[in-house]
Enzyme design. Structure first.
Site, PDB file in Angstrom:
ATOM      1  N   ASP A  99       0.851  -1.184   0.000  1.00 52.02           N
ATOM      2  CA  ASP A  99       0.000   0.000   0.000  1.00 52.02           C
ATOM      3  C   ASP A  99       0.889   1.238   0.000  1.00 52.02           C
ATOM      4  O   ASP A  99       1.626   1.492   0.958  1.00 52.02           O
ATOM      5  CB  ASP A  99      -0.880  -0.032   1.250  1.00 52.02           C
ATOM      6  CG  ASP A  99      -1.849   1.129   1.312  1.00 52.02           C
ATOM      7  OD1 ASP A  99      -1.713   2.101   0.535  1.00 52.02           O
ATOM      8  OD2 ASP A  99      -2.753   1.066   2.163  1.00 52.02           O
TER       9      ASP A  99
ATOM     10  N   ASN B 125      -5.662  13.163 -10.743  1.00 58.07           N
ATOM     11  CA  ASN B 125      -6.298  13.674 -11.966  1.00 58.07           C
ATOM     12  C   ASN B 125      -5.972  15.160 -12.082  1.00 58.07           C
ATOM     13  O   ASN B 125      -5.440  15.764 -11.153  1.00 58.07           O
ATOM     14  CB  ASN B 125      -7.797  13.391 -11.995  1.00 58.07           C
ATOM     15  CG  ASN B 125      -8.520  14.039 -10.846  1.00 58.07           C
ATOM     16  OD1 ASN B 125      -8.403  15.249 -10.643  1.00 58.07           O
ATOM     17  ND2 ASN B 125      -9.250  13.256 -10.074  1.00 58.07           N
TER      18      ASN B 125
ATOM     19  N   GLY C  53      -9.267   5.384  -6.524  1.00 57.60           N
ATOM     20  CA  GLY C  53      -8.021   4.632  -6.579  1.00 57.60           C
ATOM     21  C   GLY C  53      -6.997   5.102  -5.568  1.00 57.60           C
ATOM     22  O   GLY C  53      -7.320   5.476  -4.439  1.00 57.60           O
ATOM     23  N   VAL C  54      -5.765   5.125  -6.010  1.00 55.48           N
ATOM     24  CA  VAL C  54      -4.667   5.470  -5.106  1.00 55.48           C
ATOM     25  C   VAL C  54      -4.778   6.943  -4.657  1.00 55.48           C
ATOM     26  O   VAL C  54      -4.401   7.286  -3.538  1.00 55.48           O
ATOM     27  CB  VAL C  54      -3.310   5.138  -5.764  1.00 55.48           C
ATOM     28  CG1 VAL C  54      -2.942   6.099  -6.858  1.00 55.48           C
ATOM     29  CG2 VAL C  54      -2.214   5.034  -4.729  1.00 55.48           C
ATOM     30  N   ASP C  55      -5.312   7.778  -5.509  1.00 57.08           N
ATOM     31  CA  ASP C  55      -5.496   9.199  -5.197  1.00 57.08           C
ATOM     32  C   ASP C  55      -6.401   9.354  -3.966  1.00 57.08           C
ATOM     33  O   ASP C  55      -6.057  10.047  -2.989  1.00 57.08           O
ATOM     34  CB  ASP C  55      -6.124   9.870  -6.432  1.00 57.08           C
ATOM     35  CG  ASP C  55      -6.145  11.388  -6.370  1.00 57.08           C
ATOM     36  OD1 ASP C  55      -5.601  11.955  -5.410  1.00 57.08           O
ATOM     37  OD2 ASP C  55      -6.707  11.993  -7.294  1.00 57.08           O
TER      38      ASP C  55
ATOM     39  N   SER D 206      -1.591   5.271 -14.126  1.00 59.02           N
ATOM     40  CA  SER D 206      -2.519   5.101 -15.264  1.00 59.02           C
ATOM     41  C   SER D 206      -3.086   3.697 -15.433  1.00 59.02           C
ATOM     42  O   SER D 206      -3.929   3.488 -16.314  1.00 59.02           O
ATOM     43  CB  SER D 206      -1.897   5.542 -16.606  1.00 59.02           C
ATOM     44  OG  SER D 206      -1.887   6.951 -16.712  1.00 59.02           O
ATOM     45  N   THR D 207      -2.649   2.726 -14.610  1.00 59.82           N
ATOM     46  CA  THR D 207      -3.082   1.337 -14.879  1.00 59.82           C
ATOM     47  C   THR D 207      -4.378   0.943 -14.174  1.00 59.82           C
ATOM     48  O   THR D 207      -4.814  -0.196 -14.294  1.00 59.82           O
ATOM     49  CB  THR D 207      -1.990   0.322 -14.480  1.00 59.82           C
ATOM     50  OG1 THR D 207      -1.827   0.365 -13.055  1.00 59.82           O
ATOM     51  CG2 THR D 207      -0.686   0.606 -15.172  1.00 59.82           C
ATOM     52  N   GLY D 208      -4.977   1.878 -13.433  1.00 62.49           N
ATOM     53  CA  GLY D 208      -6.244   1.578 -12.772  1.00 62.49           C
ATOM     54  C   GLY D 208      -7.392   2.155 -13.573  1.00 62.49           C
ATOM     55  O   GLY D 208      -7.677   1.710 -14.692  1.00 62.49           O
TER      56      GLY D 208
ATOM     57  N   TYR E  28      -7.577   4.729 -15.288  1.00 64.20           N
ATOM     58  CA  TYR E  28      -7.195   5.279 -16.587  1.00 64.20           C
ATOM     59  C   TYR E  28      -6.913   4.219 -17.655  1.00 64.20           C
ATOM     60  O   TYR E  28      -6.690   4.564 -18.826  1.00 64.20           O
ATOM     61  CB  TYR E  28      -6.000   6.231 -16.443  1.00 64.20           C
ATOM     62  CG  TYR E  28      -6.389   7.611 -15.904  1.00 64.20           C
ATOM     63  CD1 TYR E  28      -7.688   7.907 -15.547  1.00 64.20           C
ATOM     64  CD2 TYR E  28      -5.433   8.616 -15.769  1.00 64.20           C
ATOM     65  CE1 TYR E  28      -8.046   9.164 -15.051  1.00 64.20           C
ATOM     66  CE2 TYR E  28      -5.771   9.882 -15.277  1.00 64.20           C
ATOM     67  CZ  TYR E  28      -7.084  10.139 -14.929  1.00 64.20           C
ATOM     68  OH  TYR E  28      -7.424  11.384 -14.450  1.00 64.20           O
TER      69      TYR E  28
HETATM   70  P1  ADP Z   1      -5.052   5.942 -12.599  1.00 63.17           P
HETATM   71  O1  ADP Z   1      -6.258   6.843 -12.592  1.00 63.17           O
HETATM   72  O2  ADP Z   1      -3.760   6.692 -12.901  1.00 63.17           O
HETATM   73  O3  ADP Z   1      -5.251   4.728 -13.435  1.00 63.17           O
HETATM   74  P2  ADP Z   1      -5.569   4.455 -10.131  1.00 63.17           P
HETATM   75  O4  ADP Z   1      -5.429   4.962  -8.736  1.00 63.17           O
HETATM   76  O5  ADP Z   1      -6.939   4.086 -10.599  1.00 63.17           O
HETATM   77  O6  ADP Z   1      -4.858   5.530 -11.065  1.00 63.17           O
HETATM   78  O7  ADP Z   1      -4.673   3.178 -10.304  1.00 63.17           O
HETATM   79  C1  ADP Z   1      -3.282   3.184 -10.443  1.00 63.17           C
HETATM   80  C2  ADP Z   1      -2.737   1.903  -9.845  1.00 63.17           C
HETATM   81  O8  ADP Z   1      -2.640   2.059  -8.434  1.00 63.17           O
HETATM   82  C3  ADP Z   1      -3.593   0.663 -10.081  1.00 63.17           C
HETATM   83  O9  ADP Z   1      -2.754  -0.379 -10.544  1.00 63.17           O
HETATM   84  C4  ADP Z   1      -4.162   0.351  -8.708  1.00 63.17           C
HETATM   85  O10 ADP Z   1      -4.323  -1.047  -8.514  1.00 63.17           O
HETATM   86  C5  ADP Z   1      -3.101   0.885  -7.803  1.00 63.17           C
HETATM   87  N1  ADP Z   1      -3.492   1.256  -6.428  1.00 63.17           N
HETATM   88  C6  ADP Z   1      -4.679   1.645  -5.954  1.00 63.17           C
HETATM   89  N2  ADP Z   1      -4.599   1.938  -4.639  1.00 63.17           N
HETATM   90  C7  ADP Z   1      -3.295   1.716  -4.281  1.00 63.17           C
HETATM   91  C8  ADP Z   1      -2.557   1.822  -3.058  1.00 63.17           C
HETATM   92  N3  ADP Z   1      -3.138   2.215  -1.913  1.00 63.17           N
HETATM   93  N4  ADP Z   1      -1.231   1.536  -3.084  1.00 63.17           N
HETATM   94  C9  ADP Z   1      -0.618   1.151  -4.218  1.00 63.17           C
HETATM   95  N5  ADP Z   1      -1.257   1.030  -5.393  1.00 63.17           N
HETATM   96  C10 ADP Z   1      -2.578   1.298  -5.421  1.00 63.17           C
END
Ligand code: ADP
Length: 176
Positions: free
Chosen positions: A13, A27, A35-37, A120-122, A124
């Site tokens: 994480d 974004n 997501g991670v944001d 970008s892999t989530g 996006y």
């Molecule tokens: P984007 O909009 O750039 O695609 P996301 O947050 O949707 O960003 O996803 C980017 C990546 O981060 C994905 O592979 C997702 O599985 C991963 N992710 C989501 N939450 C976490 C976290 N807490 N720690 C690490 N990776 C994460």
């Protein structure tokens, strides 16, 4: 690549990384999202959003820096990855720019340990293998240009399958 820097792919994480900076896959509003944001904003607390409001957004491929507030990391580097549109819209160039801009900002601030998500892999939708190759290549290029600039670079993936993909990409550029 430089022999001085440790560059690892880990499963975990990102919000728990006690690095000088974690990179947020934000974004362009910089006002939070999913997501991670979303996870970063929840863990950092409301002062992160307050600082982000002062920044006026961020174009795709660029990066901005804030404090880390309640995070274990001292700073957050917010970068805006491209939305995958099939690959013909400059996605690879923009994704590479996210890594380069983030590391350049880190260098400017003397930050030596940096943890990246799989930008970008989530939401996006960037295909993971292609994204991992771009990420590894961009980081490798910058490390070649700035030997001694960093102590630790981490690619932090949420799941083992993604971590295996990023580890393969890092291995490929290391042995090239
Ligand atoms: P984007 O909009 O750039 O695609 P996301 O947050 O949707 O960003 O996803 C980017 C990546 O981060 C994905 O592979 C997702 O599985 C991963 N992710 C989501 N939450 C976490 C976290 N807490 N720690 C690490 N990776 C994460």
């Amino acid at each position: 690549m430089s022999a001085d820097v440790r560059w690892d792919v880990v499963t975990g994480d990102l919000t728990r990384c006690a690095t000088d900076a974690i990179v947020n896959a934000a974004n362009s509003s910089l006002l939070g999202g999913g997501g991670v944001d979303g996870a970063i904003h929840r863990a950092a607390g409301p002062r992160l959003l307050a600082e982000c409001r002062t920044l006026g957004g961020c174009p795709t491929g660029e990066a901005r820096i804030t404090a880390g507030y309640q995070l274990a990391a001292r700073h957050v580097i917010h970068t805006v990855g491209p939305v995958w549109q099939g690959g013909g819209n400059g996605e690879a160039r923009l994704l590479a720019s996210c890594y380069t801009a983030s590391l350049t900002l880190a260098l400017d601030h003397g930050l030596r340990t940096i943890a990246f998500p799989a930008i970008s892999t989530g939401i996006y939708g960037y295909p993971k293998q292609a994204a991992a190759a771009v990420a590894a290549d961009a980081v490798n290029q910058l490390l070649l240009e700035e030997p001694g600039g960093f102590d630790d670079i981490f690619f932090v993936c949420f799941d083992e399958a993604s971590a295996a993909i990023y580890a393969d990409a890092v291995q490929a550029v290391r042995s090239s």
